[in-house]
Each structure stands twice: as structure tokens, then as C-alpha cells.
Design an enzyme around this catalytic site. Structure first.
Site, PDB file in Angstrom:
ATOM      1  N   LYS A  99      35.022  63.759  84.865  1.00 29.69           N
ATOM      2  CA  LYS A  99      35.788  64.341  83.748  1.00 29.69           C
ATOM      3  C   LYS A  99      35.436  65.813  83.551  1.00 29.69           C
ATOM      4  O   LYS A  99      34.373  66.286  83.954  1.00 29.69           O
ATOM      5  CB  LYS A  99      35.575  63.504  82.485  1.00 29.69           C
ATOM      6  CG  LYS A  99      36.322  62.166  82.611  1.00 29.69           C
ATOM      7  CD  LYS A  99      36.282  61.312  81.369  1.00 29.69           C
ATOM      8  CE  LYS A  99      37.146  60.057  81.614  1.00 29.69           C
ATOM      9  NZ  LYS A  99      36.978  59.055  80.552  1.00 29.69           N
ATOM     10  N   ARG A 152      32.342  53.098  84.847  1.00 32.87           N
ATOM     11  CA  ARG A 152      33.658  53.192  85.494  1.00 32.87           C
ATOM     12  C   ARG A 152      33.671  54.487  86.288  1.00 32.87           C
ATOM     13  O   ARG A 152      33.581  55.572  85.704  1.00 32.87           O
ATOM     14  CB  ARG A 152      34.730  53.191  84.390  1.00 32.87           C
ATOM     15  CG  ARG A 152      36.166  53.255  84.880  1.00 32.87           C
ATOM     16  CD  ARG A 152      37.116  53.252  83.674  1.00 32.87           C
ATOM     17  NE  ARG A 152      38.490  53.347  84.101  1.00 32.87           N
ATOM     18  CZ  ARG A 152      39.110  54.479  84.405  1.00 32.87           C
ATOM     19  NH1 ARG A 152      38.476  55.630  84.317  1.00 32.87           N
ATOM     20  NH2 ARG A 152      40.369  54.466  84.784  1.00 32.87           N
TER      21      ARG A 152
HETATM   22  N1  HH2 Z   1      39.042  56.982  81.173  1.00 33.48           N
HETATM   23  C1  HH2 Z   1      40.240  57.099  81.768  1.00 33.48           C
HETATM   24  C2  HH2 Z   1      41.076  55.993  81.909  1.00 33.48           C
HETATM   25  N2  HH2 Z   1      40.689  54.779  81.497  1.00 33.48           N
HETATM   26  N3  HH2 Z   1      39.071  53.382  80.494  1.00 33.48           N
HETATM   27  C3  HH2 Z   1      37.873  53.222  79.905  1.00 33.48           C
HETATM   28  N4  HH2 Z   1      37.474  52.007  79.477  1.00 33.48           N
HETATM   29  N5  HH2 Z   1      37.024  54.281  79.718  1.00 33.48           N
HETATM   30  C4  HH2 Z   1      37.351  55.538  80.118  1.00 33.48           C
HETATM   31  O1  HH2 Z   1      36.545  56.471  79.907  1.00 33.48           O
HETATM   32  C5  HH2 Z   1      38.632  55.739  80.744  1.00 33.48           C
HETATM   33  C6  HH2 Z   1      39.475  54.618  80.916  1.00 33.48           C
HETATM   34  C7  HH2 Z   1      40.691  58.425  82.277  1.00 33.48           C
HETATM   35  O2  HH2 Z   1      40.290  58.603  83.612  1.00 33.48           O
HETATM   36  P1  HH2 Z   1      41.186  58.309  84.917  1.00 33.48           P
HETATM   37  O3  HH2 Z   1      41.665  56.897  84.965  1.00 33.48           O
HETATM   38  O4  HH2 Z   1      40.392  58.709  86.096  1.00 33.48           O
HETATM   39  O5  HH2 Z   1      42.391  59.306  84.810  1.00 33.48           O
HETATM   40  P2  HH2 Z   1      43.861  59.175  84.217  1.00 33.48           P
HETATM   41  O6  HH2 Z   1      43.787  58.674  82.821  1.00 33.48           O
HETATM   42  O7  HH2 Z   1      44.399  60.571  84.302  1.00 33.48           O
HETATM   43  O8  HH2 Z   1      44.619  58.205  85.078  1.00 33.48           O
END
Ligand code: HH2
Length: 300
Positions: A239, A276
Site C-alpha cells: 500500500k 493478506r
Molecule cells: N485491502 C484491499 C482490498 N481488500 N481486505 C481486507 N480484509 N483488508 C485489506 O486491507 C484490504 C482488503 C485493497 O488492496 P488490493 O486488493 O490489493 O487492491 P484493490 O482494492 O485496488 O483491488
């Protein structure tokens, strides 16, 4: 520091008489985004066959579970400009289900689905998902009811306000106290939907409606959420706060592994049950060693 806090043991009930055992070394949840626009792996896994291969590779590399997402939840109003576009349920399910079904046929490992929509959660559970990960912490009560019927685990993540604007309107007087109280309220919403507390996993929501300094503080004080009595998940991988807090603020997502591992180390020290992450092999090895060192005093 003499000893680390090893995560408490938990058993989460999974569908089809299986369970997810947590405790000791944090478990690795591998991220697989089936989206064109996720901040780190957007557009990489749009082809279902490649996505399934990627999921199986992450399991081989040491992920204990896979988190499938078919809608980006990139917050708006901050470093990501407008944030992600909201995806209609039909489009989200259309991206998700072919990959979920093929992965389900190929592995018995736990599969989580990252969605905010009850309709998508219901279809995912029918197609063999084991766990629902809801970054909105039940903005849609239908999601809570779908989870209650399935009796599966539910991740409730803390966030504030609308995804589109949440990085513009950040105000906390007592960061940890307010995140804890709002997660407690989310647990109550889940119970009101028919879920039982033993199904719930809690997440402070790194990057969702927080400044980069607040993200650091929440990671440093993660164990302050342990009093809620549920396993904790931390999602800090790649992030933007990692670059912002480092001497290389322009480092792109794929150059944030070192900082991601620093966050994993703090999560592990404070008893997080799950992390995660995008970089599964590196994180699994990191945690193996972290755990071996933490336990080395006991071997005699
Ligand atoms: N962060 C993201 C998405 N889902 N779920 C949980 N439980 N905790 C988190 O910190 C979290 C999450 C955002 O990251 P990412 O999936 O890599 O990106 P995007 O939302 O742009 O798909």
C-alpha cells in the site's frame, strides 16, 4: 523485547465440515484480483486460466488461503485520485465465478471472496467459496444474511465514509479507540444479521480512510484490538503509505516488498492471525523464520 506474542489458537468453521485453524504463526492470505484496475495487480489476471494458475502457484508458495477479488476497492480522494469505479453485481460475479469454480475444482484449500455485495457473496458461497471478506463491514445487510446461512467466516474490515471520497475527509480524535468501537459496532451488525461471533475476523482497514501516519500507528498498536475477542487480519501489502513513510516515496507498488514485510513483522509480533499479501513466497519464508526464532527458546 524478550518474547513475541504468538497468535492465540482459533478454529473457524468452514463449509462442508472443514475448518480453518489459526494461531502461532500468522497464516498467509494470497491476493488474487480479477480486476482491470486494482492498484497493484490490476489487469494481470483477467484471463481465467492464468488467474487459476496464479492461485495454485500462491498455494504452492505457502499461502494457506486465497482471497479472490473482482471489484477494486481502491479508496478515492487521496493518492489514487478518484478511486475505483463501483462495479455492478452482474459484472463482478461474471469476473469472479469462472475462476472461483475452476479453483474450487482444483483445490480444497480455503478460498475467500472479497466483495461488498450480498448478491455476489451468495453466488460465491454457492459456487464453493469458504469465507467472505467485506471491506465495507456490512454496508449490505444481505451479505451478513448470506454468511449467516452459510455459517462461514466473515472478515469485517474497518473503513469510514464513501470509497470515492474517504481519503479527503479523515478525522479521528482517538484513532485506536474509534477503530475499536466501530469494529465492535460492525460485530453487532453481523450478529443482527444472524451471524455468530465465532464466525468473525476483524481487520483495522489499513489505507481505508486513514492518513499514512495513522496507518503506521494502527499497525504499531494492532494488539489494542485483541480485546474485541476475535482473530485479527492485517492487509498492508504494497500500500502507498509504505512508500510515503520510507526514504523512497515514489517507489511503485512492486518495489514495496521490504516495507510490506516490516508491516507483517509488526502484525506477527502482536498476535495477528492472518496477513493478506501479494508476495506470498517471500512472506511465507519471512514468517517461517520469524516463528522459528520466536519458538527457538522452547526447543532446549
Ligand atoms: N485491502 C484491499 C482490498 N481488500 N481486505 C481486507 N480484509 N483488508 C485489506 O486491507 C484490504 C482488503 C485493497 O488492496 P488490493 O486488493 O490489493 O487492491 P484493490 O482494492 O485496488 O483491488
Amino acid at each position: 523485547m524478550e518474547t513475541a506474542t504468538l497468535a492465540q489458537a482459533w478454529t473457524l468453521p468452514l463449509p462442508r465440515d472443514r475448518s480453518l485453524e489459526l494461531g502461532g504463526r500468522p497464516r498467509v492470505m494470497g491476493i488474487l484480483n480479477l480486476t482491470p484496475d486494482s492498484f497493484s495487480d490490476g489487469g494481470l489476471w483477467l484471463e481465467p486460466e492464468r488467474a487459476v494458475e496464479r492461485g495454485l502457484r500462491m498455494l504452492a508458495e505457502g499461502a494457506e488461503l486465497i482471497d479472490l477479488g473482482a471489484e477494486s476497492t481502491r479508496p478515492g480522494g487521496g493518492v489514487y485520485g478518484e478511486g475505483a469505479r463501483e462495479v455492478p453485481a452482474g459484472e463482478e460475479a461474471g469476473r469472479l465465478l469462472p475462476v472461483l469454480e475452476a479453483l474450487r475444482a482444483a483445490t480444497d484449500a480455503p478460498i475467500s471472496v472479497d466483495t461488498r455485495k450480498g448478491e455476489v457473496a451468495r453466488q460465491a458461497l454457492a459456487a464453493g467459496a469458504d469465507l467472505i471478506n467485506d471491506v465495507s463491514a456490512l454496508a449490505d445487510p444481505g451479505l451478513g444474511r448470506a454468511v449467516a446461512e452459510a455459517g462461514c467466516p466473515l472478515v469485517l474490515m474497518h473503513s469510514r465514509g464513501d470509497l470515492a471520497t474517504m481519503q479527503r475527509e479523515i478525522r479521528f480524535e482517538d484513532l485506536l479507540g474509534e477503530v475499536r468501537a466501530e469494529l465492535r459496532a460492525a460485530m453487532d451488525r453481523a450478529v443482527a444479521c444472524g451471524c455468530r461471533e465465532p464466525q468473525l475476523v476483524l481487520d483495522p482497514g489499513i489505507g481505508f480512510g486513514k492518513t499514512w501516519r495513522q496507518n503506521l500507528e494502527l499497525i504499531r498498536r494492532l494488539d489494542g484490538l485483541a480485546s474485541l475477542g476475535r482473530p485479527l487480519l492485517l492487509g498492508a501489502s504494497r500500500k502507498s503509505f509504505i512508500a510515503r513513510a520510507s526514504s523512497k516515496p515514489d517507489a511503485p507498488p512492486e518495489r514495496r516488498l521490504g516495507g510490506s514485510l516490516a508491516a507483517v513483522a509488526w502484525a506477527a509480533l502482536q498476535g495477528a492471525a492472518l496477513v493478506r499479501v501479494h508476495d506470498v513466497a517471500e512472506t511465507a519464508q519471512f514468517l517461517d523464520l520469524w516463528h522459528a526464532i520466536a519458538k527457538s527458546g522452547e526447543a532446549g
